[in-house]
Design a protein around this motif. Structure first.
Motif, PDB file in Angstrom:
ATOM      1  N   UNK A   6      45.653  40.814  50.888  1.00  0.00           N
ATOM      2  CA  UNK A   6      45.938  39.840  50.294  1.00  0.00           C
ATOM      3  C   UNK A   6      44.901  38.849  50.528  1.00  0.00           C
ATOM      4  N   UNK A   7      44.004  38.436  49.515  1.00  0.00           N
ATOM      5  CA  UNK A   7      42.902  37.480  50.002  1.00  0.00           C
ATOM      6  C   UNK A   7      42.521  36.437  48.801  1.00  0.00           C
ATOM      7  N   UNK A   8      42.470  35.288  48.787  1.00  0.00           N
ATOM      8  CA  UNK A   8      41.774  34.283  48.097  1.00  0.00           C
ATOM      9  C   UNK A   8      40.450  34.066  48.602  1.00  0.00           C
ATOM     10  N   UNK A   9      39.511  34.624  47.747  1.00  0.00           N
ATOM     11  CA  UNK A   9      38.057  34.477  48.285  1.00  0.00           C
ATOM     12  C   UNK A   9      37.448  33.060  47.797  1.00  0.00           C
ATOM     13  N   UNK A  10      36.828  32.856  48.973  1.00  0.00           N
ATOM     14  CA  UNK A  10      36.023  31.407  49.051  1.00  0.00           C
ATOM     15  C   UNK A  10      34.997  31.414  48.131  1.00  0.00           C
ATOM     16  N   UNK A  11      34.502  30.309  47.736  1.00  0.00           N
ATOM     17  CA  UNK A  11      33.377  30.105  46.927  1.00  0.00           C
ATOM     18  C   UNK A  11      32.036  30.881  47.085  1.00  0.00           C
ATOM     19  N   UNK A  12      31.617  31.787  46.168  1.00  0.00           N
ATOM     20  CA  UNK A  12      30.380  32.230  46.890  1.00  0.00           C
ATOM     21  C   UNK A  12      29.098  31.484  46.847  1.00  0.00           C
ATOM     22  N   UNK A  13      29.158  30.119  46.338  1.00  0.00           N
ATOM     23  CA  UNK A  13      28.199  29.056  46.703  1.00  0.00           C
ATOM     24  C   UNK A  13      28.042  28.939  48.135  1.00  0.00           C
ATOM     25  N   UNK A  34      42.252  55.663  55.357  1.00  0.00           N
ATOM     26  CA  UNK A  34      43.136  55.048  54.877  1.00  0.00           C
ATOM     27  C   UNK A  34      43.047  54.434  53.531  1.00  0.00           C
ATOM     28  N   UNK A  35      44.070  54.504  52.709  1.00  0.00           N
ATOM     29  CA  UNK A  35      44.138  53.976  51.483  1.00  0.00           C
ATOM     30  C   UNK A  35      44.095  52.399  51.520  1.00  0.00           C
ATOM     31  N   UNK A  36      43.328  51.442  50.825  1.00  0.00           N
ATOM     32  CA  UNK A  36      43.441  50.253  50.890  1.00  0.00           C
ATOM     33  C   UNK A  36      43.117  49.646  49.440  1.00  0.00           C
ATOM     34  N   UNK A  37      44.176  48.887  48.968  1.00  0.00           N
ATOM     35  CA  UNK A  37      44.058  48.229  47.880  1.00  0.00           C
ATOM     36  C   UNK A  37      43.859  46.698  48.270  1.00  0.00           C
ATOM     37  N   UNK A  38      43.516  45.857  47.109  1.00  0.00           N
ATOM     38  CA  UNK A  38      43.246  44.651  47.329  1.00  0.00           C
ATOM     39  C   UNK A  38      43.865  43.730  46.095  1.00  0.00           C
ATOM     40  N   UNK A  39      44.690  42.691  46.414  1.00  0.00           N
ATOM     41  CA  UNK A  39      45.235  41.858  45.703  1.00  0.00           C
ATOM     42  C   UNK A  39      44.552  40.333  45.861  1.00  0.00           C
ATOM     43  N   UNK A  40      43.882  40.073  45.035  1.00  0.00           N
ATOM     44  CA  UNK A  40      43.011  38.684  45.283  1.00  0.00           C
ATOM     45  C   UNK A  40      42.886  37.669  44.268  1.00  0.00           C
ATOM     46  N   UNK A  41      42.592  36.587  44.538  1.00  0.00           N
ATOM     47  CA  UNK A  41      42.161  35.715  43.530  1.00  0.00           C
ATOM     48  C   UNK A  41      40.929  35.019  43.855  1.00  0.00           C
ATOM     49  N   UNK A  83      51.417  44.890  54.152  1.00  0.00           N
ATOM     50  CA  UNK A  83      50.837  44.060  53.363  1.00  0.00           C
ATOM     51  C   UNK A  83      49.807  42.979  54.640  1.00  0.00           C
ATOM     52  N   UNK A  84      48.702  43.212  54.331  1.00  0.00           N
ATOM     53  CA  UNK A  84      47.743  42.245  55.293  1.00  0.00           C
ATOM     54  C   UNK A  84      47.362  40.867  54.622  1.00  0.00           C
ATOM     55  N   UNK A  85      47.951  39.803  54.695  1.00  0.00           N
ATOM     56  CA  UNK A  85      47.538  38.731  54.335  1.00  0.00           C
ATOM     57  C   UNK A  85      46.283  37.950  55.117  1.00  0.00           C
TER      58      UNK A  85
END
Length: 424
Positions: A6-13, A34-41, A83-85
């Protein structure tokens, strides 16, 4: 193992070490089978919102109910082991913890900074260390406008810290601290030491490693006051006035001080400002360095660029506080300067360039330090140990074997945190 990140990605700028760490850990786990899925904003998506949508973003910082509903549904459908936050600001919010509790999935969280005890997460104000909010309501942060120099922008962070503190401490089985220095600060601030495990960030083995003496000194990172950019410019001016050190200073990055750095570097033969490098350019620039310079004035929780230098066999000149004192051994893998003191920084830069033979030996020692502490193999072991501990804790198994036991021995390995006692 099935992991949901679980991660909110910082601005790419702006360059983000945190985004880089998340991507590298996901890749590491997947490469290990390992199976890794991503839940992000993504913070980049805020710009595409309608005006009412943008206005509503600060209201979502303390709590985003839609995220709780969406994540809980996904957890019920996919049933991950853990879940890895990582980051939840500004679009995810601590509602992700409620979703995990709703479904009964164990949670680990990496603390990339100090947001558990400081609204902007830096423990710094006006270029100096600050602990005014630690252990109390974060009203001083609002009064001083600690986030982006704005009281209004600081309010959502302060509210979130206040109302969600207990949710974090009760909803996370295991916190990963990225240095012992960070862990010590958090324990002193009142967090439970039993929940805090030191897990240094790992660095992929780079394609490029230093083979010669190096061509330049390198500053690679965000152009901000807290990163010591102004301190570096002052130290470099003093070196230049005394004849220089024989190699140029290369500055790569972007940030709020970009205009100031551009003007300072203009028409100089001893400084090159190159803007924002892509990852491949970063690796090449490090591998061509006499040393990497990280003169941060804030207490870095890790210091990724120092570990990246070690991976390339390059010594580092860093501020002698925060996590740097456990990453860089003074006189062995690099040099520590007195924090905030330009003369001390200038002296270290002169010293690191004056003796090529000693510099090469520091580079070799840096590479050995990387292999022992920051390699992918070490990083994977620490990740999996933390996941096993969280799963066992949620199931009530304590130290008994979990379903994720070591296949070759049939038993769980003792965690590195237990062996080290979570300290230096």
């Amino acid at each position: 193992m099935h992991v949901l990140v679980v991660h909110n990605r910082y601005s790419s700028a702006q360059p983000s070490g945190e985004n880089k760490v998340v991507d590298q850990e996901v890749g590491l786990l997947r490469a290990a089978g390992h199976r890794v899925d991503v839940f992000e904003r993504r913070s980049d998506d805020i710009g595409a919102r309608s005006l009412p949508g943008k206005v509503a973003v600060p209201l979502l910082v303390p709590w985003n109910p839609a995220v709780r509903t969406e994540l809980a549904a996904r957890l019920r459908s996919e049933r991950p082991d853990v879940v890895h936050v990582h980051n939840v600001f500004p679009l995810l919010s601590p509602a992700v913890l409620a979703a995990c509790a709703d479904v009964g999935v164990p949670v680990v969280a990496t603390l990339h900074n100090y947001t558990q005890i400081c609204p902007p997460g830096t423990l710094q104000r006006d270029g100096r260390p600050c602990t005014e909010c630690v252990g109390k309501a974060p009203l001083p942060a609002v009064r001083h406008g600690c986030y982006r120099n704005s009281r209004l922008a600081t309010v959502p962070l302060a509210v979130s810290l206040s109302v969600n503190r207990r949710r974090w401490w009760s909803g996370v089985e295991r916190f990963f601290c990225i240095s012992a220095a960070q862990r010590d600060v958090l324990v002193e601030a009142g967090m439970s030491p039993e929940q805090l495990t030191v897990k240094h960030n790992f660095v992929p083995d780079p394609e490029a490693r230093r083979s010669g003496a190096g061509e330049h000194l390198l500053y690679l990172g965000r152009l901000a006051e807290a990163k010591g950019v102004r301190l570096l410019m002052t130290a470099w001016d003093r070196l230049a006035a005394d004849g220089g050190v024989g190699v140029p200073l290369v500055i790569a990055g972007t940030g709020p001080l970009e205009r100031e750095v551009t003007a300072w570097a203009a028409d100089r033969d001893d400084v090159r400002y190159v803007g924002l490098y892509d990852p491949a350019q970063c690796r090449q620039a490090i591998a061509r360095s006499v040393a990497v310079v990280a003169p941060s004035t804030w207490l870095e929780a890790f210091g990724l660029v120092a570990a990246e230098a070690m991976a390339a066999g390059v010594p580092a000149v860093v501020a002698g506080h925060g996590a740097f004192v456990e990453l860089v051994e003074d006189g062995v893998t690099g040099l520590l300067h007195r924090p905030g003191e330009p003369d001390s920084l200038a002296s270290c830069l002169r010293r690191i360039t004056a003796d090529p033979a000693q510099n090469r030996e520091m580079g070799r020692a840096s590479r050995r330090r990387y292999e022992q502490g920051f390699s992918p193999a070490v990083g994977l072991e620490r990740l999996l140990d933390g996941y096993r501990t969280a799963i066992a804790g949620r199931s009530g198994g304590g130290d008994s074997p979990s379903p994720l036991e070591d296949e070759s021995t049939g038993s769980r390995r003792e965690t590195r945190a237990s062996r080290d006692g979570g300290s230096r």
